[in-house]
Design an enzyme around this catalytic site. Structure first.
Site, PDB file in Angstrom:
ATOM      1  N   GLU A 197       0.839  -1.191   0.000  1.00 59.39           N
ATOM      2  CA  GLU A 197       0.000   0.000   0.000  1.00 59.39           C
ATOM      3  C   GLU A 197       0.879   1.248   0.000  1.00 59.39           C
ATOM      4  O   GLU A 197       1.851   1.325   0.753  1.00 59.39           O
ATOM      5  CB  GLU A 197      -0.883  -0.016   1.255  1.00 59.39           C
ATOM      6  CG  GLU A 197      -1.768   1.196   1.422  1.00 59.39           C
ATOM      7  CD  GLU A 197      -2.582   1.101   2.701  1.00 59.39           C
ATOM      8  OE1 GLU A 197      -3.797   0.955   2.597  1.00 59.39           O
ATOM      9  OE2 GLU A 197      -1.986   1.141   3.809  1.00 59.39           O
TER      10      GLU A 197
ATOM     11  N   GLU B 266      15.295  -4.856  -1.584  1.00 61.61           N
ATOM     12  CA  GLU B 266      16.211  -5.945  -1.897  1.00 61.61           C
ATOM     13  C   GLU B 266      15.478  -6.937  -2.800  1.00 61.61           C
ATOM     14  O   GLU B 266      14.397  -7.412  -2.466  1.00 61.61           O
ATOM     15  CB  GLU B 266      16.650  -6.658  -0.620  1.00 61.61           C
ATOM     16  CG  GLU B 266      17.596  -7.816  -0.864  1.00 61.61           C
ATOM     17  CD  GLU B 266      17.941  -8.574   0.408  1.00 61.61           C
ATOM     18  OE1 GLU B 266      18.992  -9.234   0.410  1.00 61.61           O
ATOM     19  OE2 GLU B 266      17.167  -8.506   1.390  1.00 61.61           O
TER      20      GLU B 266
END
Length: 136
Positions: free
Chosen positions: A52, A118
């Site tokens: 979100e 990552e």
């Protein structure tokens, strides 16, 4: 219980949407509010929202240096993902082998507000990522 989603507050909603859709997310829906907007995102293969973006411009610029470290995303083929992201105008870092040649492959990129992401390709020995079996 289960984790539903992760939410990042963003400074510029359009700029962040451009970044995250280039990363591969699709917009599931928007929840407008008074001087705010929530945008629910998911990857195409996911059945429900998992991410979100929270835009509250009255709260001022985002400061990601207050305890947040990074978001990790699993990819099937990191080399292909890096090529696709570069073509989309993003700037991922180099492919790394933090666990040695038989460990996971990783790369890092940073979103427009400074959130670190990552990208991880698990080795064949960890097909489901980190589970309880990893620590057995």
């Amino acid at each position: 219980m289960k984790t539903i989603l992760v939410a990042f507050r963003v400074t510029d909603l359009d700029r962040s949407l451009e970044f995250y859709t280039a990363l591969g997310y699709v917009v599931l829906g928007r929840v407008p509010g008074d001087n705010s907007c929530l945008v629910l995102l998911k990857f195409p293969e996911e059945p429900a929202a998992t991410f979100e973006l929270v835009h509250r411009p009255d709260d001022g610029p985002v400061d990601v240096g207050s305890g947040f470290d990074h978001l990790a995303l699993q990819v099937d083929n990191l080399a292909d993902t890096l090529e696709r992201l570069t073509k989309a105008g993003l700037e991922p870092g180099p492919l790394e082998h933090p666990g040695g040649p038989d460990g996971p492959k990783t790369s890092w990129l940073t979103d427009p507000d400074g959130y670190r992401i990552e990208l991880v390709q698990w080795p064949p020995t960890l097909p489901d990522g980190i589970t309880a079996a990893t620590f057995a």
